[in-house]
Design a protein around this motif. Structure first.
Motif, PDB file in Angstrom:
ATOM      1  N   THR A  36       0.836  -1.202   0.000  1.00  0.00           N
ATOM      2  CA  THR A  36       0.000   0.000   0.000  1.00  0.00           C
ATOM      3  C   THR A  36       0.863   1.241   0.000  1.00  0.00           C
ATOM      4  N   GLY A  37       0.347   2.314  -0.546  1.00  0.00           N
ATOM      5  CA  GLY A  37       1.078   3.574  -0.580  1.00  0.00           C
ATOM      6  C   GLY A  37       0.124   4.743  -0.704  1.00  0.00           C
ATOM      7  N   THR A  38       0.551   5.894  -0.176  1.00  0.00           N
ATOM      8  CA  THR A  38      -0.226   7.128  -0.302  1.00  0.00           C
ATOM      9  C   THR A  38       0.498   8.046  -1.263  1.00  0.00           C
ATOM     10  N   TYR A  39      -0.239   8.615  -2.195  1.00  0.00           N
ATOM     11  CA  TYR A  39       0.369   9.353  -3.302  1.00  0.00           C
ATOM     12  C   TYR A  39      -0.101  10.808  -3.307  1.00  0.00           C
ATOM     13  N   VAL A  40       0.872  11.698  -3.336  1.00  0.00           N
ATOM     14  CA  VAL A  40       0.627  13.126  -3.498  1.00  0.00           C
ATOM     15  C   VAL A  40       1.490  13.589  -4.664  1.00  0.00           C
ATOM     16  N   VAL A  41       0.914  14.371  -5.523  1.00  0.00           N
ATOM     17  CA  VAL A  41       1.628  14.826  -6.721  1.00  0.00           C
ATOM     18  C   VAL A  41       1.394  16.323  -6.872  1.00  0.00           C
ATOM     19  N   ARG A  53      -3.062   7.878 -12.285  1.00  0.00           N
ATOM     20  CA  ARG A  53      -2.132   6.961 -12.956  1.00  0.00           C
ATOM     21  C   ARG A  53      -0.922   6.676 -12.070  1.00  0.00           C
ATOM     22  N   VAL A  54      -0.401   7.719 -11.432  1.00  0.00           N
ATOM     23  CA  VAL A  54       0.748   7.542 -10.547  1.00  0.00           C
ATOM     24  C   VAL A  54       0.411   6.559  -9.429  1.00  0.00           C
ATOM     25  N   ALA A  55      -0.773   6.696  -8.828  1.00  0.00           N
ATOM     26  CA  ALA A  55      -1.155   5.858  -7.698  1.00  0.00           C
ATOM     27  C   ALA A  55      -1.335   4.399  -8.101  1.00  0.00           C
ATOM     28  N   VAL A  56      -1.979   4.153  -9.231  1.00  0.00           N
ATOM     29  CA  VAL A  56      -2.171   2.778  -9.691  1.00  0.00           C
ATOM     30  C   VAL A  56      -0.828   2.145 -10.046  1.00  0.00           C
ATOM     31  N   CYS A  57      -0.045   2.848 -10.857  1.00  0.00           N
ATOM     32  CA  CYS A  57       1.235   2.294 -11.302  1.00  0.00           C
ATOM     33  C   CYS A  57       2.184   2.107 -10.125  1.00  0.00           C
ATOM     34  N   GLY A  58       2.192   3.079  -9.206  1.00  0.00           N
ATOM     35  CA  GLY A  58       3.090   2.974  -8.072  1.00  0.00           C
ATOM     36  C   GLY A  58       2.817   1.752  -7.225  1.00  0.00           C
ATOM     37  N   ALA A  59       1.558   1.513  -6.885  1.00  0.00           N
ATOM     38  CA  ALA A  59       1.212   0.371  -6.040  1.00  0.00           C
ATOM     39  C   ALA A  59       1.470  -0.949  -6.757  1.00  0.00           C
ATOM     40  N   VAL A  60       1.112  -1.014  -8.026  1.00  0.00           N
ATOM     41  CA  VAL A  60       1.325  -2.244  -8.792  1.00  0.00           C
ATOM     42  C   VAL A  60       2.818  -2.543  -8.928  1.00  0.00           C
ATOM     43  N   ASN A  61       3.623  -1.511  -9.171  1.00  0.00           N
ATOM     44  CA  ASN A  61       5.060  -1.734  -9.321  1.00  0.00           C
ATOM     45  C   ASN A  61       5.697  -2.179  -8.011  1.00  0.00           C
ATOM     46  N   GLU A  62       5.262  -1.595  -6.884  1.00  0.00           N
ATOM     47  CA  GLU A  62       5.804  -2.002  -5.589  1.00  0.00           C
ATOM     48  C   GLU A  62       5.474  -3.466  -5.296  1.00  0.00           C
ATOM     49  N   VAL A 124      -4.405  10.321  -3.014  1.00  0.00           N
ATOM     50  CA  VAL A 124      -4.867   8.956  -3.272  1.00  0.00           C
ATOM     51  C   VAL A 124      -4.026   7.965  -2.473  1.00  0.00           C
ATOM     52  N   THR A 125      -4.702   7.045  -1.803  1.00  0.00           N
ATOM     53  CA  THR A 125      -4.043   5.895  -1.185  1.00  0.00           C
ATOM     54  C   THR A 125      -4.459   4.645  -1.953  1.00  0.00           C
ATOM     55  N   THR A 126      -3.485   3.859  -2.364  1.00  0.00           N
ATOM     56  CA  THR A 126      -3.762   2.670  -3.168  1.00  0.00           C
ATOM     57  C   THR A 126      -3.159   1.441  -2.506  1.00  0.00           C
ATOM     58  N   THR A 127      -3.946   0.380  -2.434  1.00  0.00           N
ATOM     59  CA  THR A 127      -3.467  -0.909  -1.941  1.00  0.00           C
ATOM     60  C   THR A 127      -3.561  -1.920  -3.073  1.00  0.00           C
ATOM     61  N   ALA A 128      -2.441  -2.582  -3.336  1.00  0.00           N
ATOM     62  CA  ALA A 128      -2.389  -3.596  -4.392  1.00  0.00           C
ATOM     63  C   ALA A 128      -2.332  -4.976  -3.755  1.00  0.00           C
ATOM     64  N   VAL A 175      10.203  16.387 -22.122  1.00  0.00           N
ATOM     65  CA  VAL A 175      10.504  15.299 -21.194  1.00  0.00           C
ATOM     66  C   VAL A 175       9.223  14.904 -20.459  1.00  0.00           C
ATOM     67  N   PRO A 176       8.444  13.977 -21.031  1.00  0.00           N
ATOM     68  CA  PRO A 176       7.206  13.545 -20.367  1.00  0.00           C
ATOM     69  C   PRO A 176       7.517  12.722 -19.124  1.00  0.00           C
ATOM     70  N   SER A 177       6.539  12.624 -18.238  1.00  0.00           N
ATOM     71  CA  SER A 177       6.665  11.732 -17.097  1.00  0.00           C
ATOM     72  C   SER A 177       6.837  10.300 -17.586  1.00  0.00           C
ATOM     73  N   ASP A 178       7.625   9.516 -16.862  1.00  0.00           N
ATOM     74  CA  ASP A 178       7.848   8.119 -17.244  1.00  0.00           C
ATOM     75  C   ASP A 178       6.873   7.166 -16.550  1.00  0.00           C
ATOM     76  N   CYS A 179       5.820   7.684 -15.940  1.00  0.00           N
ATOM     77  CA  CYS A 179       4.896   6.867 -15.163  1.00  0.00           C
ATOM     78  C   CYS A 179       4.331   5.716 -15.999  1.00  0.00           C
ATOM     79  N   ALA A 180       4.509   4.487 -15.517  1.00  0.00           N
ATOM     80  CA  ALA A 180       4.048   3.316 -16.257  1.00  0.00           C
ATOM     81  C   ALA A 180       3.973   2.117 -15.333  1.00  0.00           C
ATOM     82  N   PRO A 181       3.046   1.174 -15.604  1.00  0.00           N
ATOM     83  CA  PRO A 181       3.029  -0.091 -14.852  1.00  0.00           C
ATOM     84  C   PRO A 181       4.114  -1.007 -15.417  1.00  0.00           C
TER      85      PRO A 181
END
Length: 315
Positions: A36-41, A53-62, A124-128, A175-181
């Motif tokens: 789980t993680g809490t995301y602020v951007v 997108r950051v919250a979904v990708c971040g939790a899935v990647n972790e 956003v807080t996301t739990t994967a 230079v776009p963000s590299d955010c990705a699952p």
């Protein structure tokens, strides 16, 4: 129009999926893994993405770097009163799209609204949730002297994009963000690597520092080998930030046995999220548990991390 009321799963079309996860985890050689993680951007809505997108990708990647297979996510969303409805729609669409791209189902979502000024538009807080798949566990203790350190993509692109937007530098278009699952990327190389970590807040330098201290071995990094986009380097430099310390949202740090490095790089380069993967260093037998950086002029140095300070918000 502004958004001023709660938002539940039925309203946005999210369905439950936890029962299927539990049933799968009961199979032989399977178990549930949760991250789980809490995301602020800042800003929460940016050029080629947003906090959803950051919250979904971040939790899935972790979750993916543990060696587990992501299956479901649950989200808790805090909205600031007065947030325009079109941004709420953008957020929900982004969450759905990122979840589909990551191959996970949205099992639950809860929202709360706070008064204006009590949040920066949305948090956003996301739990994967995932299951162990019987493959390698990718644990830190597996790392050995001689292993190569590989990064799967350019460093600092996410931070550079946000910094450029906040400061009006104009580099965000280059230079776009590299955010990705990155679960799919990791699956292509998991059998050939020893350990994997996400490169997020604190950048690669923080990942290396924690890895070196946790394993009790010294890591040596060649700064001239670091993949960094020119526009990202310039944007970060305008704020006095080094790419090594800059946040990423779609980059992994891998520890790879030397005999498998070529195969791992070939697999990464064949994947859309790994085309600029590079070997940036190696694990030494020195038990000091430190990180050494080889500068372009050939000097070895260590970098001191200030103790007790809260890093600037870049995500």
């Amino acid at each position: 129009m502004t958004y001023a009321q709660g938002w539940d799963a039925a309203q946005v079309g999210f369905g439950p999926g936890v029962r299927a996860l539990v049933e799968e985890a009961l199979l032989p050689d399977r178990g549930v893994v949760v991250r789980t993680g809490t995301y602020v951007v800042d800003p929460p809505f940016f050029g080629n993405g947003d906090i959803g997108r950051v919250a979904v990708c971040g939790a899935v990647n972790e979750l993916a770097v543990t060696g587990a297979e992501p299956r479901h996510i649950a989200l808790g969303i805090v909205l600031e009163a007065g947030l325009p409805l079109e941004l709420v729609h953008r957020l929900t669409a982004s969450v759905r799209s990122a979840a589909a791209e990551a191959g996970v189902a949205i099992a639950a979502v809860d929202t709360q609204v706070v008064r204006a000024g009590e949040a920066d538009r949305v948090f956003v807080t996301t739990t994967a949730f995932g299951v162990t798949a019987g493959g390698p566990s990718l644990e830190l203790h597996s790392v050995r002297p001689g292993d190569r350190i590989v990064v799967t993509g350019p460093l600092g692109s996410h931070a550079a994009h946000l910094v450029s937007l906040r400061d009006g530098l104009g580099y965000e278009h280059h230079v776009p963000s590299d955010c990705a699952p990155l679960g799919g990327l990791l699956r292509t190389v998991a059998a050939d690597i020893r350990h994997a970590r996400t490169v997020v807040a604190g950048g690669l330098a923080e990942v290396l520092r924690r890895s070196a201290a946790g394993r009790g071995l010294t890591l040596r990094v060649d700064e001239s080998a670091l993949p960094v986009r020119h526009a990202a380097r310039v944007a970060l430099g305008a704020r006095g930030l080094a790419p090594l310390d800059a946040a990423c949202a779609g980059c992994l740090c891998l520890f790879v046995p030397p005999g498998r490095t070529g195969r791992v790089l070939a697999a990464l380069h064949a994947h859309p999220h790994g085309r600029r993967a590079a070997v940036v260093g190696e694990v030494t037998a020195d038990p000091m548990g430190d990180v050494e950086f080889l500068s372009p002029d050939g000097r070895l140095r260590t970098r001191t991390v200030p103790a007790g300070s809260v890093p600037e918000r870049l995500l």
